[in-house]
Design a protein around this motif. Structure first.
Motif, PDB file in Angstrom:
ATOM      1  N   ASP A  66      59.763 -17.988  34.298  1.00  0.00           N
ATOM      2  CA  ASP A  66      59.380 -17.586  35.647  1.00  0.00           C
ATOM      3  C   ASP A  66      57.858 -17.613  35.803  1.00  0.00           C
ATOM      4  OD1 ASP A  66      58.397 -14.526  35.580  1.00  0.00           O
ATOM      5  OD2 ASP A  66      60.009 -14.812  34.124  1.00  0.00           O
ATOM      6  N   LYS A  67      57.440 -17.736  37.037  1.00  0.00           N
ATOM      7  CA  LYS A  67      56.019 -17.886  37.356  1.00  0.00           C
ATOM      8  C   LYS A  67      55.193 -16.710  36.847  1.00  0.00           C
ATOM      9  CE  LYS A  67      52.911 -18.923  41.166  1.00  0.00           C
ATOM     10  NZ  LYS A  67      52.805 -19.266  42.580  1.00  0.00           N
ATOM     11  N   TRP A  71      59.176 -23.516  41.018  1.00  0.00           N
ATOM     12  CA  TRP A  71      59.158 -22.071  41.270  1.00  0.00           C
ATOM     13  C   TRP A  71      59.365 -21.797  42.752  1.00  0.00           C
ATOM     14  CZ3 TRP A  71      54.338 -21.952  37.773  1.00  0.00           C
ATOM     15  CH2 TRP A  71      54.705 -21.697  36.442  1.00  0.00           C
ATOM     16  N   GLN A  72      58.790 -22.643  43.578  1.00  0.00           N
ATOM     17  CA  GLN A  72      58.887 -22.481  45.023  1.00  0.00           C
ATOM     18  C   GLN A  72      60.279 -22.823  45.551  1.00  0.00           C
ATOM     19  OE1 GLN A  72      56.263 -25.143  47.140  1.00  0.00           O
ATOM     20  NE2 GLN A  72      54.819 -23.483  47.455  1.00  0.00           N
ATOM     21  N   LYS A  73      60.778 -23.993  45.166  1.00  0.00           N
ATOM     22  CA  LYS A  73      62.002 -24.539  45.738  1.00  0.00           C
ATOM     23  C   LYS A  73      63.271 -24.133  45.010  1.00  0.00           C
ATOM     24  CE  LYS A  73      62.022 -28.897  46.650  1.00  0.00           C
ATOM     25  NZ  LYS A  73      62.151 -29.625  47.874  1.00  0.00           N
ATOM     26  N   GLN A 119      55.009 -25.521  39.854  1.00  0.00           N
ATOM     27  CA  GLN A 119      54.768 -24.774  41.099  1.00  0.00           C
ATOM     28  C   GLN A 119      55.852 -25.099  42.126  1.00  0.00           C
ATOM     29  OE1 GLN A 119      52.674 -22.366  41.694  1.00  0.00           O
ATOM     30  NE2 GLN A 119      51.196 -22.554  40.045  1.00  0.00           N
ATOM     31  N   LEU A 120      56.213 -26.374  42.220  1.00  0.00           N
ATOM     32  CA  LEU A 120      57.245 -26.784  43.173  1.00  0.00           C
ATOM     33  C   LEU A 120      58.619 -26.245  42.770  1.00  0.00           C
ATOM     34  CD1 LEU A 120      56.024 -30.398  43.880  1.00  0.00           C
ATOM     35  CD2 LEU A 120      55.994 -28.468  45.470  1.00  0.00           C
ATOM     36  N   ASP A 160      57.829 -33.090  48.183  1.00  0.00           N
ATOM     37  CA  ASP A 160      56.916 -31.986  48.479  1.00  0.00           C
ATOM     38  C   ASP A 160      55.537 -32.141  47.847  1.00  0.00           C
ATOM     39  OD1 ASP A 160      58.736 -30.726  50.099  1.00  0.00           O
ATOM     40  OD2 ASP A 160      59.513 -29.439  48.513  1.00  0.00           O
TER      41      ASP A 160
END
Length: 120
Positions: free
Chosen positions: A69-70, A16-18, A13-14, A29
């Motif tokens: 990818d997410k 994908w976010q960052k 998740q991190l 984070d």
């Protein structure tokens, strides 16, 4: 697609976010209590072994990035859940959430509107 553990999913998740991140940046984070550097590094290596994460040289260390990818992971995970718990039926899944009072009539109306949009 292989299923991720809770800890692996948190790291993904991190990422994908960052985007590209060093292990220390991933830890920054994460919520308290923050995991040890070695623990997070091990999780990242496991994700590499599973084919979810790649790395590139960055100074004396590495930056890690998502290879999956997410959206792709989300679709595979939901499909597996529907097949495993709801006999492959999205209708059964939605019915379950309605019966458990996790979904209101307003939520259902919103879903139906979204479905109508995709049919146009």
């Amino acid at each position: 697609m292989r299923q991720l553990t809770r800890a692996e999913e948190e790291v993904m998740q991190l990422l994908w976010q960052k985007g590209k991140s060093r292990v220390a940046e991933i830890i920054e984070d994460m919520p308290e209590p923050k995991p040890a550097y070695n623990t997070t590094s091990t999780i990242v290596r496991i994700l590499e072994d599973k084919g979810f994460v790649g790395h590139e040289k960055a100074g004396r260390g590495f930056k890690y990035f998502a290879l999956i990818d997410k959206d792709t992971y989300q679709k595979a995970t939901m499909k597996k859940m529907v097949n495993s718990y709801f006999e492959g039926s999205f209708k059964n899944m939605v019915s379950f959430f309605v019966k458990e009072k996790n979904m209101s009539a307003k939520d259902l109306e919103s879903i139906l509107k979204e479905l109508d949009k995709t049919r146009d």
